[in-house]
Scaffold this motif. Sequence first.
Motif, PDB file in Angstrom:
ATOM      1  N   HIS A   1      53.043  54.937  34.213  1.00 46.80           N
ATOM      2  CA  HIS A   1      52.882  55.783  33.548  1.00 46.80           C
ATOM      3  C   HIS A   1      51.865  56.914  34.250  1.00 46.80           C
ATOM      4  O   HIS A   1      52.150  57.822  34.386  1.00 46.80           O
ATOM      5  N   ALA A   2      50.738  56.319  34.408  1.00 44.48           N
ATOM      6  CA  ALA A   2      49.585  57.258  35.168  1.00 44.48           C
ATOM      7  C   ALA A   2      50.038  57.849  36.407  1.00 44.48           C
ATOM      8  O   ALA A   2      49.670  58.921  36.674  1.00 44.48           O
ATOM      9  N   VAL A   3      50.691  57.006  37.077  1.00 41.69           N
ATOM     10  CA  VAL A   3      51.453  57.580  38.533  1.00 41.69           C
ATOM     11  C   VAL A   3      52.347  58.697  38.365  1.00 41.69           C
ATOM     12  O   VAL A   3      51.996  59.915  38.936  1.00 41.69           O
ATOM     13  N   MET A   4      53.252  58.345  37.136  1.00 44.04           N
ATOM     14  CA  MET A   4      54.108  59.307  37.090  1.00 44.04           C
ATOM     15  C   MET A   4      53.666  60.546  36.336  1.00 44.04           C
ATOM     16  O   MET A   4      53.977  61.993  36.503  1.00 44.04           O
ATOM     17  N   SER A   5      52.648  60.423  35.628  1.00 38.57           N
ATOM     18  CA  SER A   5      52.096  61.460  35.068  1.00 38.57           C
ATOM     19  C   SER A   5      51.185  62.405  35.950  1.00 38.57           C
ATOM     20  O   SER A   5      51.265  63.612  35.992  1.00 38.57           O
ATOM     21  N   MET A   6      50.436  61.923  36.803  1.00 36.32           N
ATOM     22  CA  MET A   6      49.784  62.567  38.001  1.00 36.32           C
ATOM     23  C   MET A   6      50.962  63.263  38.765  1.00 36.32           C
ATOM     24  O   MET A   6      50.513  64.531  39.110  1.00 36.32           O
ATOM     25  N   ARG A   7      51.995  62.784  39.049  1.00 36.48           N
ATOM     26  CA  ARG A   7      52.920  63.571  39.913  1.00 36.48           C
ATOM     27  C   ARG A   7      53.603  64.365  39.099  1.00 36.48           C
ATOM     28  O   ARG A   7      53.673  65.465  39.835  1.00 36.48           O
ATOM     29  N   SER A   8      54.048  64.508  37.884  1.00 33.01           N
ATOM     30  CA  SER A   8      54.281  65.598  37.123  1.00 33.01           C
ATOM     31  C   SER A   8      53.335  66.561  37.217  1.00 33.01           C
ATOM     32  O   SER A   8      53.666  67.837  37.204  1.00 33.01           O
ATOM     33  N   HIS A   9      51.973  66.485  36.753  1.00 32.61           N
ATOM     34  CA  HIS A   9      51.069  67.263  36.613  1.00 32.61           C
ATOM     35  C   HIS A   9      51.120  68.159  38.302  1.00 32.61           C
ATOM     36  O   HIS A   9      50.903  69.467  38.206  1.00 32.61           O
ATOM     37  N   ARG A  10      51.002  67.494  39.331  1.00 28.16           N
ATOM     38  CA  ARG A  10      51.041  68.004  40.750  1.00 28.16           C
ATOM     39  C   ARG A  10      52.116  68.794  40.818  1.00 28.16           C
ATOM     40  O   ARG A  10      52.065  70.032  41.201  1.00 28.16           O
ATOM     41  N   ALA A  11      53.528  68.232  40.389  1.00 29.45           N
ATOM     42  CA  ALA A  11      54.607  69.201  40.830  1.00 29.45           C
ATOM     43  C   ALA A  11      54.716  70.458  39.808  1.00 29.45           C
ATOM     44  O   ALA A  11      55.348  71.425  40.191  1.00 29.45           O
TER      45      ALA A  11
END
Length: 134
Positions: free
Chosen positions: A35-45
């Motif tokens: 969840h943390a990795v996916m959250s950071m990726r979505s924020h960057r995207a």
Amino acid sequence: ALCARAMLGNSPTLCGALVAMATLFVLEFGFGRLHAVMSMRSHRAAGRARAWAVMIDGRARPDALRHVGLTAERLHERLRAGGVRHLDDVALAVLEPRGTLTVVRRGESIDPQLLVGIAGLPPGFGDVDTTGGR
């Protein structure tokens, strides 16, 4: 109780309970990291990988709040948790890329170099000291 019985079987043992608990902890940790990795990726995207000024001079900035996906109610909750008792006490509130809220209170000064890279600041904001009236 039904879930515990299903995990441990008909005759529960300490070893079986430890295996079941270890499995749950590993799954919880794994899904938390995912969840943390996916959250950071979505924020960057979404272009949110930079700090945003969400409040200036005690006034929330609706455009910045909308951009970072934060409601005014959630901002007020974070301000209260940070010890802010009056909105007028806030000279600058910055939502950091990791989700923390940095609050510069009125009367405090901040080095202009610390303001570099913060989106949503008005031109010349770093040149003005928060100790004086603007």
